[in-house]
Design a protein around this motif. Structure first.
Motif, PDB file in Angstrom:
ATOM      1  N   ILE A  66      47.665  50.237  37.872  1.00 35.95           N
ATOM      2  CA  ILE A  66      48.164  49.633  38.958  1.00 35.95           C
ATOM      3  C   ILE A  66      46.856  49.399  39.802  1.00 35.95           C
ATOM      4  O   ILE A  66      46.375  50.291  40.332  1.00 35.95           O
ATOM      5  CB  ILE A  66      49.083  50.705  39.811  1.00 35.95           C
ATOM      6  CG1 ILE A  66      50.334  50.517  38.864  1.00 35.95           C
ATOM      7  CG2 ILE A  66      49.622  49.967  41.017  1.00 35.95           C
ATOM      8  CD1 ILE A  66      51.790  51.278  39.337  1.00 35.95           C
ATOM      9  N   GLU A  67      46.811  48.042  40.286  1.00 34.83           N
ATOM     10  CA  GLU A  67      45.308  48.005  40.918  1.00 34.83           C
ATOM     11  C   GLU A  67      45.686  47.309  42.445  1.00 34.83           C
ATOM     12  O   GLU A  67      46.490  46.373  42.360  1.00 34.83           O
ATOM     13  CB  GLU A  67      44.579  46.904  39.924  1.00 34.83           C
ATOM     14  CG  GLU A  67      43.324  46.806  40.101  1.00 34.83           C
ATOM     15  CD  GLU A  67      42.685  45.513  39.269  1.00 34.83           C
ATOM     16  OE1 GLU A  67      41.399  45.372  39.390  1.00 34.83           O
ATOM     17  OE2 GLU A  67      43.091  45.414  38.063  1.00 34.83           O
ATOM     18  N   ASP A  68      44.636  47.602  43.128  1.00 42.49           N
ATOM     19  CA  ASP A  68      44.786  46.636  44.326  1.00 42.49           C
ATOM     20  C   ASP A  68      44.239  45.014  43.938  1.00 42.49           C
ATOM     21  O   ASP A  68      43.392  44.753  43.403  1.00 42.49           O
ATOM     22  CB  ASP A  68      43.664  47.326  45.324  1.00 42.49           C
ATOM     23  CG  ASP A  68      43.404  46.391  46.457  1.00 42.49           C
ATOM     24  OD1 ASP A  68      44.168  46.463  47.437  1.00 42.49           O
ATOM     25  OD2 ASP A  68      42.163  45.643  46.408  1.00 42.49           O
ATOM     26  N   PRO A  69      44.994  44.360  44.637  1.00 43.51           N
ATOM     27  CA  PRO A  69      44.776  42.717  44.340  1.00 43.51           C
ATOM     28  C   PRO A  69      43.220  42.651  44.455  1.00 43.51           C
ATOM     29  O   PRO A  69      42.652  41.594  43.701  1.00 43.51           O
ATOM     30  CB  PRO A  69      45.623  42.007  45.227  1.00 43.51           C
ATOM     31  CG  PRO A  69      46.745  42.930  45.784  1.00 43.51           C
ATOM     32  CD  PRO A  69      46.240  44.373  45.673  1.00 43.51           C
ATOM     33  N   PHE A  70      42.569  43.158  45.499  1.00 42.58           N
ATOM     34  CA  PHE A  70      41.235  42.481  45.501  1.00 42.58           C
ATOM     35  C   PHE A  70      40.243  43.312  44.915  1.00 42.58           C
ATOM     36  O   PHE A  70      39.245  43.168  44.777  1.00 42.58           O
ATOM     37  CB  PHE A  70      40.936  42.885  47.154  1.00 42.58           C
ATOM     38  CG  PHE A  70      41.456  41.696  48.020  1.00 42.58           C
ATOM     39  CD1 PHE A  70      40.733  40.567  48.241  1.00 42.58           C
ATOM     40  CD2 PHE A  70      42.559  41.820  48.439  1.00 42.58           C
ATOM     41  CE1 PHE A  70      41.065  39.536  49.201  1.00 42.58           C
ATOM     42  CE2 PHE A  70      43.130  40.906  49.361  1.00 42.58           C
ATOM     43  CZ  PHE A  70      42.546  39.656  49.493  1.00 42.58           C
ATOM     44  N   GLY A  71      40.798  44.400  43.864  1.00 42.10           N
ATOM     45  CA  GLY A  71      40.135  44.847  43.274  1.00 42.10           C
ATOM     46  C   GLY A  71      39.260  46.095  43.590  1.00 42.10           C
ATOM     47  O   GLY A  71      38.095  46.709  42.905  1.00 42.10           O
ATOM     48  N   PHE A  72      39.815  46.663  44.713  1.00 43.12           N
ATOM     49  CA  PHE A  72      39.001  47.871  45.241  1.00 43.12           C
ATOM     50  C   PHE A  72      39.525  49.306  44.631  1.00 43.12           C
ATOM     51  O   PHE A  72      38.705  50.080  44.315  1.00 43.12           O
ATOM     52  CB  PHE A  72      39.345  48.245  46.758  1.00 43.12           C
ATOM     53  CG  PHE A  72      38.448  46.930  47.579  1.00 43.12           C
ATOM     54  CD1 PHE A  72      37.119  47.056  47.608  1.00 43.12           C
ATOM     55  CD2 PHE A  72      39.257  45.712  48.166  1.00 43.12           C
ATOM     56  CE1 PHE A  72      36.161  46.173  48.219  1.00 43.12           C
ATOM     57  CE2 PHE A  72      38.473  44.853  48.803  1.00 43.12           C
ATOM     58  CZ  PHE A  72      37.084  45.035  48.805  1.00 43.12           C
ATOM     59  N   GLY A  73      40.685  49.440  44.442  1.00 41.95           N
ATOM     60  CA  GLY A  73      41.108  50.834  43.913  1.00 41.95           C
ATOM     61  C   GLY A  73      42.073  50.376  43.000  1.00 41.95           C
ATOM     62  O   GLY A  73      42.695  49.505  42.799  1.00 41.95           O
ATOM     63  N   SER A  74      42.115  51.597  41.799  1.00 46.60           N
ATOM     64  CA  SER A  74      43.083  51.398  40.973  1.00 46.60           C
ATOM     65  C   SER A  74      43.814  52.886  40.414  1.00 46.60           C
ATOM     66  O   SER A  74      42.868  53.715  40.544  1.00 46.60           O
ATOM     67  CB  SER A  74      42.810  50.467  39.630  1.00 46.60           C
ATOM     68  OG  SER A  74      41.556  50.923  39.246  1.00 46.60           O
ATOM     69  N   PHE A 281      50.277  36.015  40.347  1.00 43.09           N
ATOM     70  CA  PHE A 281      49.391  35.128  41.192  1.00 43.09           C
ATOM     71  C   PHE A 281      50.146  34.906  42.613  1.00 43.09           C
ATOM     72  O   PHE A 281      49.637  34.824  43.609  1.00 43.09           O
ATOM     73  CB  PHE A 281      49.323  33.637  40.366  1.00 43.09           C
ATOM     74  CG  PHE A 281      48.165  33.799  39.249  1.00 43.09           C
ATOM     75  CD1 PHE A 281      46.929  33.627  39.671  1.00 43.09           C
ATOM     76  CD2 PHE A 281      48.706  34.114  38.041  1.00 43.09           C
ATOM     77  CE1 PHE A 281      45.963  33.967  38.802  1.00 43.09           C
ATOM     78  CE2 PHE A 281      47.775  34.246  36.997  1.00 43.09           C
ATOM     79  CZ  PHE A 281      46.264  34.065  37.470  1.00 43.09           C
ATOM     80  N   GLY A 283      52.725  37.313  43.399  1.00 44.00           N
ATOM     81  CA  GLY A 283      52.932  38.865  43.947  1.00 44.00           C
ATOM     82  C   GLY A 283      51.841  39.729  43.930  1.00 44.00           C
ATOM     83  O   GLY A 283      51.648  40.707  44.479  1.00 44.00           O
ATOM     84  N   ASN A 284      50.602  39.195  43.252  1.00 47.82           N
ATOM     85  CA  ASN A 284      49.542  39.871  43.291  1.00 47.82           C
ATOM     86  C   ASN A 284      49.407  41.357  42.519  1.00 47.82           C
ATOM     87  O   ASN A 284      48.737  42.185  42.994  1.00 47.82           O
ATOM     88  CB  ASN A 284      48.797  40.155  44.713  1.00 47.82           C
ATOM     89  CG  ASN A 284      48.684  38.886  45.553  1.00 47.82           C
ATOM     90  OD1 ASN A 284      48.138  37.786  45.041  1.00 47.82           O
ATOM     91  ND2 ASN A 284      49.116  38.906  46.577  1.00 47.82           N
ATOM     92  N   ASP A 285      50.313  41.380  41.816  1.00 45.57           N
ATOM     93  CA  ASP A 285      50.651  42.517  41.113  1.00 45.57           C
ATOM     94  C   ASP A 285      49.981  42.543  39.559  1.00 45.57           C
ATOM     95  O   ASP A 285      50.699  41.872  38.729  1.00 45.57           O
ATOM     96  CB  ASP A 285      52.063  42.847  40.947  1.00 45.57           C
ATOM     97  CG  ASP A 285      52.501  44.100  39.807  1.00 45.57           C
ATOM     98  OD1 ASP A 285      51.452  44.905  39.578  1.00 45.57           O
ATOM     99  OD2 ASP A 285      53.626  44.340  39.485  1.00 45.57           O
ATOM    100  N   ILE A 286      48.712  42.794  39.664  1.00 45.02           N
ATOM    101  CA  ILE A 286      47.992  42.636  38.618  1.00 45.02           C
ATOM    102  C   ILE A 286      48.067  43.482  37.203  1.00 45.02           C
ATOM    103  O   ILE A 286      48.178  42.863  36.133  1.00 45.02           O
ATOM    104  CB  ILE A 286      46.342  42.501  38.750  1.00 45.02           C
ATOM    105  CG1 ILE A 286      45.841  41.394  39.838  1.00 45.02           C
ATOM    106  CG2 ILE A 286      45.456  42.451  37.350  1.00 45.02           C
ATOM    107  CD1 ILE A 286      44.816  41.645  40.319  1.00 45.02           C
TER     108      ILE A 286
END
Lengths: 318, 432
Positions: A66-74, A281, A283-286
């Motif tokens: 489960i990832e932060d949309p901007f790619g900072f944390g997962s 895209f 919901g930003n739920d990658i």
């Protein structure tokens, strides 16, 4: 048997024969340097790696996080994203609709394409005009088709809605689930019929006149002739189109759906690929979206294997 | 012809000269149509006002598309200097701490001062952190307001309602006069989020989400909300409320055509509506629920704000700060407010428009500001909920089901709460 000269094979069958034939050692050494063939393959391989393998691997990896949309944390969550998708009643409902939609679009697009091709094949006067008219729809891009569909079925100004009103059908596309489904299927089928038409027509023209004439002598019933002779001879074309149409209904109808639900699906029917887009895209739920796309990938893989394994056996190439 | 050519050459030359020495910055936004033109004009004004920086606005489609494009670009290191993010996406971008430079910080680092008190109260908190520090730069702010078909009021002999009870009293008369009494666009914003703000009901735990994402839960089954929606459903069944799906325009159109008496839209709809409506119209506050104690508070601001993306060179950040500062100047605020109908975000711009007599000519344009200037309730400052765009998708789905009779109001909101809370819990994990 083997003494007889082989009959001339159609291209596809020849290709297939070449793949299936035992390798001939003498012919294998065609390049002096071993690197050269790889060099020729490189552009194609690069395209496949960059646009297929690499994104696939990425999708599989991120489906476990489960990832932060901007790619900072997962956070690693294992199979949780898969569990969430498959466990959700909404997801299963969308999967059910996708299956229904795919069957309807494929069956109708193939059926109408075949019908038009058979009829157009018999037309003698002005045949090119007919054909051009039928094929021209194929030149319309899916979003444009969706836009035309949206206008045609608009709640306030849609001519089709007015027409339906005369027959007592209070059509509410965008509001009523099945009304929207109807509109989506009509537009998707309409967009795909010309493609099927082109292939069926060329398939029909590939049937030798001698065979047709012999059939006319043997059987007076046109329908039986069609079922017994024409259809089996069209089977390779039909099989090819079946795969193409299923893929079309599953994936390429995206633009039609997007334009018709106007970005806000609400309770309108959508397909699985649209859900992937919506969650990823919009919901930003990658992670969740990746898991769904992996599921979709597996479904298509299984579907294709089944088709080649069981259905293709019944198809005779020439 | 000759003149044009000369002008074109001169323009090309100055443009080239400008390119050589100015710092270029980009601004991605989600506006289209008339509002996009206004954005371009704002950029032109900035470029003309100074020569050190040149800003290029790029429309990325809708708000949702702009946010998605910004995220994708950030992940590949191609982010713009400024990204416009809409209300529902606020949590997404504010939670991503390294993605942006807080508006207050970038202004301070470049020698500008941001005076929080200069902004209209209703605007100050929505894009700020829990301490009130501006993370996003408020830009186009709107309020959900009620547009009134004046002909319909006259014909039915009634006045616009202030409360939902008043609406219930006049609705049958409007229907008798041949109008659909009420239609609303984007119910997620009008009848969900702003039900909480206007009537001062808590929307989510953890201080509407401001105090942290961990354990935040949506209060979608609040008894007040359920009671209100039961009324809405009842209006719908009696033909007093028209619902044309989740699309904004589908619900606006019948009002423009003069078939609807009251339409709940955005204060930002004013500009477009003045061109398209076939009848004279006025505007009033979004009615409040008289059954809730301590209601009639200001609404949440809608619209969007601007975020300075991180990872850009100093010189470009300076330009971004200069541009943010430029945006708060009274002239620009006044221009933007008057051209679009979005509310003026600074008190000075509001006063300037007032002094000019703008609201005497366009009283509708003042309604949104006045609504945001209403006393603020405990729960009308804003909400900070992760994956909120997806929660809106769930709400929209359930609303369609309610009006199609496929579910009851109670079940629908139970579903929204359950699925919404799953998403909120998931969002809390993203930053882990």
């Amino acid at each position: 048997m083997t003494d007889l000269p082989a009959p001339p094979l159609p291209r596809l069958a020849r290709l297939r024969a070449r793949f299936l034939a035992a390798p001939e050692p003498a012919k294998r050494v065609q390049f002096d340097r071993p690197l050269l063939p790889w060099l020729f393959l490189l552009p194609q391989l690069a395209v496949i790696v960059v646009f297929f393998y690499w994104p696939s691997v990425q999708a599989i990896t991120s489906s476990f996080y489960i990832e932060d949309p901007f790619g900072f944390g997962s956070t690693f969550v294992g199979m949780e994203n898969y569990g969430d998708a498959l466990g959700s009643a909404e997801y299963r409902r969308i999967a059910g609709f996708t299956a229904f939609f795919t069957v309807m679009v494929t069956a109708l697009a193939l059926g109408l394409g075949l019908l038009l091709a058979v009829k157009a094949d018999k037309v003698i006067r002005g045949r090119s005009a007919y054909r051009t008219a039928l094929i021209s729809v194929y030149a319309i891009a899916p979003p444009v088709a969706g836009l035309m569909g949206m206008m045609l079925f608009d709640q306030h100004i849609g001519p089709f809605v007015k027409l339906a009103g005369w027959f007592g059908w209070d059509m509410k596309v965008g509001l009523n689930y099945w009304d929207t489904a109807f509109a989506m299927i009509v537009v998707s089928v309409w967009k795909q019929v010309p493609y099927n038409f082109i292939f069926f027509l060329s398939g029909l023209q590939g049937i030798p006149a001698a065979v047709r004439e012999a059939a006319v002598i043997d059987c007076k019933n046109g329908l039986r002739r069609f079922a017994g002779i024409t259809l089996p001879l069209l089977a390779p074309t039909g099989f090819f189109l079946l795969i193409i149409n299923i893929t079309y209904a599953l994936f390429d109808t995206f633009a039609v759906i997007d334009v018709m639900v106007k970005d806000k699906p609400a309770n309108n029917p959508i397909t699985l690929v649209y859900k992937v887009y919506l969650d990823g895209f919009r919901g930003n739920d990658i992670g969740g979206s990746s898991a769904q796309s992996v599921i979709l990938m597996l479904v298509v893989l299984v579907l294709t294997l089944v088709q080649f394994r069981y259905l293709e056996r019944r198809v005779h190439y020439g | 012809m000759k003149k044009t050519l000369v002008a074109a050459t001169a323009f090309a030359m100055t443009a080239q000269a400008a390119l050589a020495e100015t710092t270029q910055i980009t601004w991605w936004h989600g506006m289209g149509g008339a509002n996009e033109q206004v954005i371009n004009q704002v950029a032109e004004k900035f470029n003309a006002a100074q020569s050190a920086c040149a800003i290029t606005p790029v429309s990325k489609g809708t708000y949702e598309e702009a946010l998605a494009a910004g995220i994708a670009a950030f992940r590949s290191g191609e982010q713009p200097n400024i990204l416009q993010v809409f209300d529902a996406g606020a949590a997404t971008i504010i939670n991503a701490k390294g993605a942006t430079i807080p508006a207050e910080d970038i202004l301070a680092q470049n020698g500008h001062k941001l005076d929080r008190d200069a902004f209209i109260d209703g605007i100050r908190y929505f894009y700020a952190d829990a301490n009130g520090k501006f993370i996003g730069m408020p830009f186009n702010s709107s309020a959900p307001i009620m547009y009134v078909n004046d002909d319909a009021m006259k014909k039915a002999g009634v006045t616009p309602p202030k409360t939902w009870a008043e609406f219930e009293a006049i609705a049958p008369k409007l229907k008798e006069a041949g109008y659909t009494p009420l239609v609303a666009s984007q119910l997620t914003w009008m009848f969900f989020e702003n039900y909480f703000s206007r009537n001062n009901v808590q929307m989510a735990s953890n201080n509407n989400g401001y105090d942290g994402f961990e354990g935040t839960e949506l209060h979608a089954t609040s008894p007040e909300l359920l009671a209100f929606w039961t009324r809405v459903k009842d209006w719908h069944d009696k033909g007093l409320f028209g619902y044309y799906g989740a699309g904004w325009a589908d619900n606006q159109k019948p009002f423009e055509e003069g078939k609807v008496a009251l339409w709940i839209g955005s204060s930002g709809s004013f500009g477009g509506l003045s061109k398209t409506a076939v009848m004279p119209f006025s505007a009033d506050f979004l009615p409040y629920d008289e059954t809730v104690k301590d209601g009639n508070k200001s609404s949440f601001i809608g619209g969007a704000s601007l975020f300075a993306m991180s990872g850009k060179p100093e010189a470009e950040n300076k330009c971004t700060a200069d541009f943010f500062n430029f945006l708060t100047t009274t002239d620009i605020q006044k221009f933007y407010h008057q051209a679009t109908g979005y509310v003026a975000i600074t008190k000075a711009a509001y006063e300037a428009s007032k002094a000019e007599g703008w609201y005497e000519k366009h009283p509708q344009a003042e309604v949104g500001i006045k609504q945001l200037l209403l006393p603020q309730g405990e729960w009308s400052k804003g909400y900070r909920l992760g994956f909120y765009p997806q929660i809106r998708v769930i709400e929209e789905r359930e609303y369609n089901k309610i009006f199609a009779g496929e579910t009851t109001v109670e079940d629908a909101f139970k579903t929204i709460e359950t699925e919404g809370n799953e998403l909120l819990a998931k969002f809390a994990k993203t930053s882990g």
